[in-house]
Design a protein around this motif. Structure first.
Motif, PDB file in Angstrom:
ATOM      1  N   ASN A  48      -2.197   7.162   2.168  1.00 15.44           N
ATOM      2  CA  ASN A  48      -1.071   7.778   3.460  1.00 15.44           C
ATOM      3  C   ASN A  48      -0.761   6.921   4.372  1.00 15.44           C
ATOM      4  O   ASN A  48       0.260   7.287   5.014  1.00 15.44           O
ATOM      5  N   ASP A  49      -2.109   6.680   4.701  1.00 14.24           N
ATOM      6  CA  ASP A  49      -1.743   5.666   6.485  1.00 14.24           C
ATOM      7  C   ASP A  49      -1.199   4.603   6.030  1.00 14.24           C
ATOM      8  O   ASP A  49      -1.306   3.843   5.179  1.00 14.24           O
ATOM      9  N   THR A  50      -0.168   4.052   7.359  1.00  8.99           N
ATOM     10  CA  THR A  50       0.625   3.779   7.361  1.00  8.99           C
ATOM     11  C   THR A  50       0.323   2.491   9.246  1.00  8.99           C
ATOM     12  O   THR A  50      -0.199   3.494   9.741  1.00  8.99           O
ATOM     13  N   ALA A  51       0.715   1.533   8.924  1.00  4.76           N
ATOM     14  CA  ALA A  51       0.547   0.161  10.595  1.00  4.76           C
ATOM     15  C   ALA A  51       1.805   0.877  10.443  1.00  4.76           C
ATOM     16  O   ALA A  51       2.751   0.202   9.532  1.00  4.76           O
ATOM     17  N   ARG A  52       2.780  -0.383  11.811  1.00  5.05           N
ATOM     18  CA  ARG A  52       3.471  -0.716  12.074  1.00  5.05           C
ATOM     19  C   ARG A  52       2.923  -2.365  12.766  1.00  5.05           C
ATOM     20  O   ARG A  52       1.893  -2.333  13.430  1.00  5.05           O
ATOM     21  N   LEU A  53       4.044  -3.127  11.864  1.00 11.76           N
ATOM     22  CA  LEU A  53       4.031  -4.152  12.449  1.00 11.76           C
ATOM     23  C   LEU A  53       5.328  -4.547  13.013  1.00 11.76           C
ATOM     24  O   LEU A  53       6.210  -4.674  12.326  1.00 11.76           O
ATOM     25  N   GLU A  54       5.721  -4.924  13.935  1.00 13.96           N
ATOM     26  CA  GLU A  54       7.287  -5.779  14.644  1.00 13.96           C
ATOM     27  C   GLU A  54       6.592  -7.601  15.193  1.00 13.96           C
ATOM     28  O   GLU A  54       5.647  -7.933  15.166  1.00 13.96           O
TER      29      GLU A  54
END
Length: 92
Positions: free
Chosen positions: A4-10
């Motif tokens: 359920n962990d997420t990471a952000r990418l921009e």
């Protein structure tokens, strides 16, 4: 990472690339984020696979198989390495 962990990418990209990605996502009936993440994930998986898989010619495959089936006698360097391993590595 737990499931359920997420990471952000921009990312900053040219407007034309953004438009192309958005159009492709629409054609597939997906959100832009889902489309980009899926495509990037597949490209990353393929790149890793290509680097990790060893490809051999038919001749090299035969030589490898022959060496496995009929291994040569250990030479002095291999015997020395075997003794060092036995001395330095605890086997359970």
């Amino acid at each position: 990472m737990p499931k359920n962990d997420t990471a952000r990418l921009e990312a900053r990209l040219p407007a034309s690339v953004y438009a192309t990605l958005k159009r492709a996502a629409e054609l597939r009936g997906r959100t832009l984020t889902d489309f980009v993440v899926s495509a990037a994930h597949e490209a990353a998986r393929k790149a890793i696979e290509e680097e990790e898989i060893i490809r051999l010619s038919a001749q090299d495959q035969l030589a490898f198989a022959h060496a496995l089936i009929n291994p040569p006698e250990p030479n002095a360097a291999l015997e020395k390495a075997k003794r060092a391993h036995a001395k330095n590595v605890e086997m359970r």
